[in-house]
Design a protein around this motif. Sequence first.
Motif: not given
Length: 253
Positions: A44-45, A47-55, A58
């Motif tokens: 889940h972590s 995959d979230y790297h691709d999200n535009e709000s990722w920092e 996270n």
Amino acid sequence: MTINRDTWHLLVPKNTTFGLPCPTCANGKLRVAPGGLSLFEPRHSADYHDNESWEPDNVSERWSARLVCDEIPCGEIVHLIGDMEVVEVEVDDDDGQIYRGARQEVLRIRSAFPAPPLFRISKNFPPRVRRELELAFRLYWMDASACVARLRTTVEAMLDHQKVPKEKLDKNGKMRRMDLVQRIKAFTAGAAHSDQLDGLRNIGNLGTHGGDDVDYGDLLDALDVLEFALSGIYDSKSINAKAAKLKAKKPGT
Ligand SMILES: [Zn+2]
């Protein structure tokens, strides 16, 4: 002996060698086995790297470490588990100035089994005291308030073993239950080292408001006092007996 504060940090650098005391033998220190530290990032972590709000904050990571006692004949194995936490790092720049603001991931220890002893549990301690201490040492890594609650139970067990009353008659002739602090007061009044033993009362008062109000410095102070009290009560007899035996020995026997 007071507890070495540097050994018992909950946050440690990734390249730490640990050096916690062995739960099985008296002298061994626990070291990371070669290749014994494993770090993983859950799906889940990642995959979230691709999200535009990722920092970078996270990122979630989990780790486990296999520690082995460095006393060869013992070789006890202790497993630690935990997650990562980001801390600020101080760095010396080229001008000799300390630069703050750099950040680094460190390991947060969440659990240890079998739990390293915060102080040596003597075989002279009563079984109930030993059991409660072992539980307190396990909880140290998980929940400071729960650890303190176990230390209070340890003190209760010691007071029961020392036959300190649990109730008293008040001025109206009514029986009243004594709380832990009152029992400690009754135990320490007139006792040898009463000043030092008075510190036990801190355990009675620590973290009684629930939640996260336990300070780890206070907790370690309380452990120092508890170790002093328990070894004074239960170990001094055997030390005195040994001394008397040696004294009774005639030279050459
Ligand atoms: Zn060992």
